[in-house]
Design a protein around this motif. Structure first.
Motif, PDB file in Angstrom:
ATOM      1  N   ALA A  61      30.412  49.468  33.019  1.00 54.31           N
ATOM      2  CA  ALA A  61      29.254  48.947  32.290  1.00 54.31           C
ATOM      3  C   ALA A  61      29.559  47.554  31.745  1.00 54.31           C
ATOM      4  CB  ALA A  61      28.882  49.897  31.153  1.00 54.31           C
ATOM      5  N   PHE A  62      30.765  47.380  31.243  1.00 52.10           N
ATOM      6  CA  PHE A  62      31.205  46.076  30.739  1.00 52.10           C
ATOM      7  C   PHE A  62      31.131  45.023  31.845  1.00 52.10           C
ATOM      8  CE2 PHE A  62      34.689  43.007  30.541  1.00 52.10           C
ATOM      9  CZ  PHE A  62      34.520  42.441  29.285  1.00 52.10           C
ATOM     10  N   LYS A  63      31.571  45.398  33.022  1.00 51.60           N
ATOM     11  CA  LYS A  63      31.596  44.470  34.155  1.00 51.60           C
ATOM     12  C   LYS A  63      30.193  44.000  34.521  1.00 51.60           C
ATOM     13  CE  LYS A  63      33.080  44.278  39.007  1.00 51.60           C
ATOM     14  NZ  LYS A  63      33.647  45.069  40.130  1.00 51.60           N
ATOM     15  N   GLU A  64      29.231  44.924  34.532  1.00 51.93           N
ATOM     16  CA  GLU A  64      27.859  44.548  34.866  1.00 51.93           C
ATOM     17  C   GLU A  64      27.273  43.613  33.813  1.00 51.93           C
ATOM     18  OE1 GLU A  64      26.240  45.165  37.721  1.00 51.93           O
ATOM     19  OE2 GLU A  64      28.184  45.957  38.327  1.00 51.93           O
ATOM     20  N   GLN A  65      27.491  43.943  32.539  1.00 49.72           N
ATOM     21  CA  GLN A  65      26.995  43.087  31.458  1.00 49.72           C
ATOM     22  C   GLN A  65      27.658  41.712  31.506  1.00 49.72           C
ATOM     23  OE1 GLN A  65      24.622  43.472  29.370  1.00 49.72           O
ATOM     24  NE2 GLN A  65      24.330  45.600  28.793  1.00 49.72           N
ATOM     25  N   TRP A  66      28.929  41.698  31.850  1.00 48.02           N
ATOM     26  CA  TRP A  66      29.666  40.438  31.911  1.00 48.02           C
ATOM     27  C   TRP A  66      29.108  39.532  33.003  1.00 48.02           C
ATOM     28  CZ3 TRP A  66      32.751  37.806  28.873  1.00 48.02           C
ATOM     29  CH2 TRP A  66      33.470  36.733  29.403  1.00 48.02           C
ATOM     30  N   HIS A  67      28.836  40.089  34.164  1.00 49.77           N
ATOM     31  CA  HIS A  67      28.301  39.290  35.266  1.00 49.77           C
ATOM     32  C   HIS A  67      26.915  38.738  34.933  1.00 49.77           C
ATOM     33  CE1 HIS A  67      31.415  39.543  38.235  1.00 49.77           C
ATOM     34  NE2 HIS A  67      31.430  40.853  38.239  1.00 49.77           N
ATOM     35  N   ILE A  68      26.112  39.526  34.232  1.00 48.76           N
ATOM     36  CA  ILE A  68      24.792  39.043  33.810  1.00 48.76           C
ATOM     37  C   ILE A  68      24.952  37.862  32.856  1.00 48.76           C
ATOM     38  CG2 ILE A  68      22.737  39.632  32.458  1.00 48.76           C
ATOM     39  CD1 ILE A  68      23.009  42.495  33.581  1.00 48.76           C
ATOM     40  N   ALA A  69      25.883  37.993  31.917  1.00 51.85           N
ATOM     41  CA  ALA A  69      26.085  36.952  30.903  1.00 51.85           C
ATOM     42  C   ALA A  69      26.630  35.658  31.507  1.00 51.85           C
ATOM     43  CB  ALA A  69      27.024  37.463  29.813  1.00 51.85           C
ATOM     44  N   ILE A  70      27.613  35.763  32.396  1.00 51.11           N
ATOM     45  CA  ILE A  70      28.206  34.535  32.941  1.00 51.11           C
ATOM     46  C   ILE A  70      27.230  33.808  33.863  1.00 51.11           C
ATOM     47  CG2 ILE A  70      30.578  35.340  32.711  1.00 51.11           C
ATOM     48  CD1 ILE A  70      30.609  35.929  35.702  1.00 51.11           C
ATOM     49  N   ALA A  71      26.332  34.566  34.502  1.00 51.44           N
ATOM     50  CA  ALA A  71      25.321  33.918  35.338  1.00 51.44           C
ATOM     51  C   ALA A  71      24.350  33.122  34.476  1.00 51.44           C
ATOM     52  CB  ALA A  71      24.574  34.963  36.163  1.00 51.44           C
ATOM     53  N   ALA A  72      23.957  33.705  33.341  1.00 50.24           N
ATOM     54  CA  ALA A  72      23.017  33.030  32.443  1.00 50.24           C
ATOM     55  C   ALA A  72      23.657  31.837  31.745  1.00 50.24           C
ATOM     56  CB  ALA A  72      22.492  34.023  31.407  1.00 50.24           C
ATOM     57  N   ALA A  73      24.944  31.961  31.428  1.00 48.25           N
ATOM     58  CA  ALA A  73      25.631  30.906  30.675  1.00 48.25           C
ATOM     59  C   ALA A  73      26.167  29.784  31.562  1.00 48.25           C
ATOM     60  CB  ALA A  73      26.776  31.512  29.870  1.00 48.25           C
ATOM     61  N   GLY A  74      26.165  29.999  32.868  1.00 48.35           N
ATOM     62  CA  GLY A  74      26.654  28.952  33.766  1.00 48.35           C
ATOM     63  C   GLY A  74      28.137  29.007  34.043  1.00 48.35           C
ATOM     64  N   TYR A  75      28.717  30.212  33.973  1.00 46.20           N
ATOM     65  CA  TYR A  75      30.148  30.371  34.222  1.00 46.20           C
ATOM     66  C   TYR A  75      30.453  31.077  35.546  1.00 46.20           C
ATOM     67  CZ  TYR A  75      30.679  29.491  29.158  1.00 46.20           C
ATOM     68  OH  TYR A  75      30.649  28.953  27.897  1.00 46.20           O
ATOM     69  N   SER A  76      29.429  31.456  36.285  1.00 48.31           N
ATOM     70  CA  SER A  76      29.644  32.290  37.478  1.00 48.31           C
ATOM     71  C   SER A  76      30.639  31.684  38.456  1.00 48.31           C
ATOM     72  CB  SER A  76      28.316  32.538  38.198  1.00 48.31           C
ATOM     73  OG  SER A  76      27.506  33.433  37.483  1.00 48.31           O
ATOM     74  N   HIS A  77      30.569  30.368  38.633  1.00 48.84           N
ATOM     75  CA  HIS A  77      31.449  29.736  39.618  1.00 48.84           C
ATOM     76  C   HIS A  77      32.922  29.892  39.259  1.00 48.84           C
ATOM     77  CE1 HIS A  77      30.757  26.814  36.437  1.00 48.84           C
ATOM     78  NE2 HIS A  77      31.781  26.092  36.861  1.00 48.84           N
ATOM     79  N   LEU A  78      33.217  30.044  37.966  1.00 53.44           N
ATOM     80  CA  LEU A  78      34.608  30.200  37.542  1.00 53.44           C
ATOM     81  C   LEU A  78      35.180  31.552  37.956  1.00 53.44           C
ATOM     82  CD1 LEU A  78      34.337  28.760  33.913  1.00 53.44           C
ATOM     83  CD2 LEU A  78      35.013  27.553  36.001  1.00 53.44           C
ATOM     84  N   PHE A  79      34.298  32.510  38.245  1.00 50.06           N
ATOM     85  CA  PHE A  79      34.720  33.856  38.634  1.00 50.06           C
ATOM     86  C   PHE A  79      34.510  34.101  40.127  1.00 50.06           C
ATOM     87  CE2 PHE A  79      33.911  33.856  34.157  1.00 50.06           C
ATOM     88  CZ  PHE A  79      34.876  34.687  33.619  1.00 50.06           C
ATOM     89  N   ASP A  80      34.233  33.033  40.842  1.00 49.87           N
ATOM     90  CA  ASP A  80      34.050  33.105  42.290  1.00 49.87           C
ATOM     91  C   ASP A  80      35.377  32.742  42.952  1.00 49.87           C
ATOM     92  OD1 ASP A  80      33.417  32.809  44.963  1.00 49.87           O
ATOM     93  OD2 ASP A  80      31.517  31.781  44.582  1.00 49.87           O
ATOM     94  N   THR A  81      35.909  33.657  43.746  1.00 51.58           N
ATOM     95  CA  THR A  81      37.223  33.427  44.354  1.00 51.58           C
ATOM     96  C   THR A  81      37.214  32.271  45.354  1.00 51.58           C
ATOM     97  OG1 THR A  81      36.717  35.150  45.990  1.00 51.58           O
ATOM     98  CG2 THR A  81      37.967  35.819  44.048  1.00 51.58           C
ATOM     99  N   SER A  82      36.030  31.838  45.782  1.00 49.61           N
ATOM    100  CA  SER A  82      35.964  30.725  46.731  1.00 49.61           C
ATOM    101  C   SER A  82      35.836  29.367  46.033  1.00 49.61           C
ATOM    102  CB  SER A  82      34.779  30.914  47.691  1.00 49.61           C
ATOM    103  OG  SER A  82      33.547  30.863  46.987  1.00 49.61           O
ATOM    104  N   PHE A  83      35.677  29.393  44.710  1.00 51.98           N
ATOM    105  CA  PHE A  83      35.516  28.139  43.964  1.00 51.98           C
ATOM    106  C   PHE A  83      36.854  27.398  43.869  1.00 51.98           C
ATOM    107  CE2 PHE A  83      35.814  26.058  39.707  1.00 51.98           C
ATOM    108  CZ  PHE A  83      34.944  25.003  39.963  1.00 51.98           C
ATOM    109  N   ILE A  84      36.837  26.118  44.207  1.00 55.20           N
ATOM    110  CA  ILE A  84      38.030  25.276  44.117  1.00 55.20           C
ATOM    111  C   ILE A  84      37.874  24.346  42.915  1.00 55.20           C
ATOM    112  CG2 ILE A  84      39.463  23.554  45.269  1.00 55.20           C
ATOM    113  CD1 ILE A  84      38.455  24.640  47.932  1.00 55.20           C
ATOM    114  N   PRO A  85      38.693  24.516  41.881  1.00 57.98           N
ATOM    115  CA  PRO A  85      38.549  23.693  40.677  1.00 57.98           C
ATOM    116  C   PRO A  85      38.809  22.215  40.968  1.00 57.98           C
ATOM    117  CG  PRO A  85      39.961  25.604  40.278  1.00 57.98           C
ATOM    118  CD  PRO A  85      39.774  25.505  41.756  1.00 57.98           C
TER     119      PRO A  85
END
Length: 218
Positions: free
Chosen positions: A79-103
């Motif tokens: 449940a935490f994981k689902e809520q976390w993914h919703i929050a990071i998408a809204a806050a603009g952090y999703s790319h940081l949790f994408d394994t294909s993202f190159i910083p």
């Protein structure tokens, strides 16, 4: 391979450096599975690229108001994981949790063309990275935080370790709760109202942990 002296002298160990050191295949498989599961499989549309840095820190933090603190044993991880993914998408952090993202990297040459633009991008990235790391670790107890922080250089590292540590544990916990619920029966001397209340409480516990109880299972 190692060899040991058979004389009375101190044992002498020699290492055959020609033998390749292989990683534990089980650990490698667990790590690969955790990395795959770390990415959200939500059906909702997520930003294709990092959004512009227009939200204030307070606005970003507001998106995490409904993300619960992770239970010490990780029983609410799904449940935490689902809520976390919703929050990071809204806050603009999703790319940081994408394994294909190159910083982006920190530009070194101030005289190079595009230096200011590259520096701005890098500073924006490090700011978001720090914010995401702070928001995530604030929801972990001290013991778990120290465990997942060790050796991590990005918030993605922390997240993958969390999935690796808790995904399977959470699934097992839900399975155990469902097994207990299925064994919960109403005896001839049991108050029906009390039984139904206890039964619903067990179902709520399963669902709050991220599990599902279908109508056919009732």
């Amino acid at each position: 391979m190692s060899s040991v002296s058979q004389s009375g002298e101190e044992p002498v160990f020699s290492l055959n450096t020609e033998t390749p050191i292989q990683s534990d295949p089980i650990s490698t498989r667990i790590r690969a599975t955790a990395t795959a599961k770390a990415t959200s499989n939500s059906p909702f549309i997520a930003p294709v690229e990092p959004p512009s840095n227009q939200q204030t820190n307070t606005q970003r933090t507001d998106h995490f108001a409904q993300v619960p603190k992770l239970a010490p044993k990780g029983t609410n991880f799904l449940a935490f994981k689902e809520q976390w993914h919703i929050a990071i998408a809204a806050a603009g952090y999703s790319h940081l949790f994408d394994t294909s993202f190159i910083p982006p990297t920190n530009p070194k040459d101030p005289e190079a063309p595009g230096y200011i633009a590259e520096l701005t991008i890098f500073q924006s990235y490090t700011r978001l990275e720090s914010q995401a790391r702070s928001l995530l670790t604030a929801r972990l107890d001290d013991r778990l935080m120290c465990k997942v922080m060790k050796g991590s250089t990005r918030v993605l590292d922390i997240w993958v370790k969390l999935v690796e540590q808790l995904q399977v544990k959470s699934e097992i916990a839900i399975s155990d709760m469902k097994a207990d619920w299925e064994q919960h029966t109403c005896g001839p001397k049991v108050n029906l109202i009390d039984f139904l209340a206890e039964d619903q409480e067990m179902v709520d516990e399963i669902e709050n942990a991220g599990g599902e109880v279908s109508d056919s299972e009732f």
